[in-house]
Write a protein that holds these residues in place. Structure first.
Motif, short mmCIF file in Angstrom:
data_model
loop_
_atom_site.label_atom_id
_atom_site.label_comp_id
_atom_site.label_asym_id
_atom_site.label_seq_id
_atom_site.Cartn_x
_atom_site.Cartn_y
_atom_site.Cartn_z
N LEU A 39 0.74 -1.13 -0.16
CA LEU A 39 0.12 -0.12 0.04
C LEU A 39 0.97 1.13 -0.04
N TYR A 40 1.86 1.35 0.82
CA TYR A 40 2.80 2.37 0.84
C TYR A 40 3.34 2.66 -0.28
N ASP A 41 3.80 1.49 -0.88
CA ASP A 41 4.77 1.82 -2.16
C ASP A 41 3.88 2.26 -3.28
N ASP A 42 2.89 1.77 -3.27
CA ASP A 42 1.66 2.28 -4.39
C ASP A 42 1.17 3.73 -4.33
N GLY A 43 0.90 4.01 -2.68
CA GLY A 43 -0.04 5.54 -2.53
C GLY A 43 0.69 6.17 -1.43
N GLY A 44 1.79 5.89 -0.94
CA GLY A 44 2.31 6.67 0.10
C GLY A 44 1.52 6.36 1.43
N VAL A 45 1.70 7.42 2.28
CA VAL A 45 1.29 7.61 3.54
C VAL A 45 -0.39 7.94 3.72
N ASP A 46 -0.72 8.48 2.81
CA ASP A 46 -2.18 8.67 2.41
C ASP A 46 -2.82 7.49 2.36
N ALA A 47 -2.30 6.26 1.55
CA ALA A 47 -2.67 5.19 1.19
C ALA A 47 -3.02 4.41 2.59
N LEU A 48 -1.87 4.22 3.28
CA LEU A 48 -2.21 3.69 4.70
C LEU A 48 -3.31 4.35 5.45
N GLU A 49 -3.11 5.67 5.65
CA GLU A 49 -4.32 6.19 6.72
C GLU A 49 -5.58 6.03 5.88
N ASN A 50 -5.65 6.22 4.71
CA ASN A 50 -7.26 5.88 4.05
C ASN A 50 -7.65 4.46 4.39
N PHE A 51 -6.59 3.47 4.33
CA PHE A 51 -7.05 2.06 4.15
C PHE A 51 -7.33 1.71 5.97
N PHE A 52 -6.38 2.29 6.57
CA PHE A 52 -6.66 1.84 8.06
C PHE A 52 -7.83 2.63 8.71
N PHE A 53 -8.51 3.70 8.25
CA PHE A 53 -9.39 4.28 8.68
C PHE A 53 -10.79 3.35 8.19
N VAL A 54 -10.92 2.85 6.99
CA VAL A 54 -11.82 2.14 6.50
C VAL A 54 -11.75 0.67 7.29
N LEU A 55 -10.53 0.13 7.36
CA LEU A 55 -10.62 -1.09 8.11
C LEU A 55 -10.99 -0.95 9.70
N LYS A 56 -10.68 0.09 10.03
CA LYS A 56 -10.92 0.19 11.87
C LYS A 56 -12.58 0.33 11.68
N ASN A 57 -13.28 1.38 11.11
CA ASN A 57 -14.65 1.29 10.87
C ASN A 57 -15.23 0.11 10.59
N ARG A 58 -14.75 -0.78 9.74
CA ARG A 58 -15.62 -1.91 9.57
C ARG A 58 -15.55 -3.25 10.52
N ILE A 59 -14.04 -3.14 10.82
CA ILE A 59 -14.09 -4.02 11.99
C ILE A 59 -14.76 -3.72 13.27
N MET A 60 -14.74 -2.58 13.80
CA MET A 60 -15.40 -2.01 14.85
C MET A 60 -16.93 -2.36 14.70
N GLU A 61 -17.33 -2.18 13.52
CA GLU A 61 -18.91 -2.34 13.13
C GLU A 61 -18.99 -3.80 13.22
N GLU A 62 -18.22 -4.84 12.52
CA GLU A 62 -18.41 -5.98 12.47
C GLU A 62 -18.42 -6.89 13.79
N ILE A 63 -17.41 -6.62 14.36
CA ILE A 63 -17.03 -7.40 15.70
C ILE A 63 -16.69 -6.74 16.91
N GLU A 64 -16.98 -5.36 16.92
CA GLU A 64 -16.86 -4.50 17.94
C GLU A 64 -15.58 -4.66 18.55
N LYS A 65 -14.35 -4.97 17.98
CA LYS A 65 -13.00 -4.92 18.31
C LYS A 65 -12.25 -3.77 17.63
N ASP A 66 -11.23 -2.93 18.49
CA ASP A 66 -10.46 -2.12 17.80
C ASP A 66 -9.18 -2.71 17.18
#
Length: 83
Positions: A39-66
């Motif tokens: 992800l970093y090689d493809d899109g830099g820090v912005d890609a990491l931030e964007n991906f983690f934002f989405v991951l965190k929201n989905r995981i928190m919603e699906e299994i209620e763990k951070d």
């Protein structure tokens, strides 16, 4: 491609959060780190931030763990990412 990586990360992180004592966790963490590098090689820090934002929201919603503790698996890719 990004959608596939997102789904793989969701599966990996969810497994780690639900099975913290599993002997498979180090292997899963390694793969999470590898995907972070891709992800970093493809899109830099912005890609990491964007991906983690989405991951965190989905995981928190699906299994209620951070998954925030796994952000540190991407440390070392750049000086801008330090968790």
């Amino acid at each position: 491609m990004d959608f596939m990586l997102e789904e793989e990360l969701i599966d990996l992180m969810t497994f780690c959060l639900q099975n913290p004592e599993s002997s498979e966790v180090p292997e899963k963490h390694k793969r999470i780190s590898e995907i972070g590098k891709e992800l970093y090689d493809d899109g830099g820090v912005d890609a990491l931030e964007n991906f983690f934002f989405v991951l965190k929201n989905r995981i928190m919603e699906e299994i209620e763990k951070d998954p925030s503790s796994m952000r540190s698996l991407w440390n070392g890719l750049t000086d801008e990412w330090h968790y």
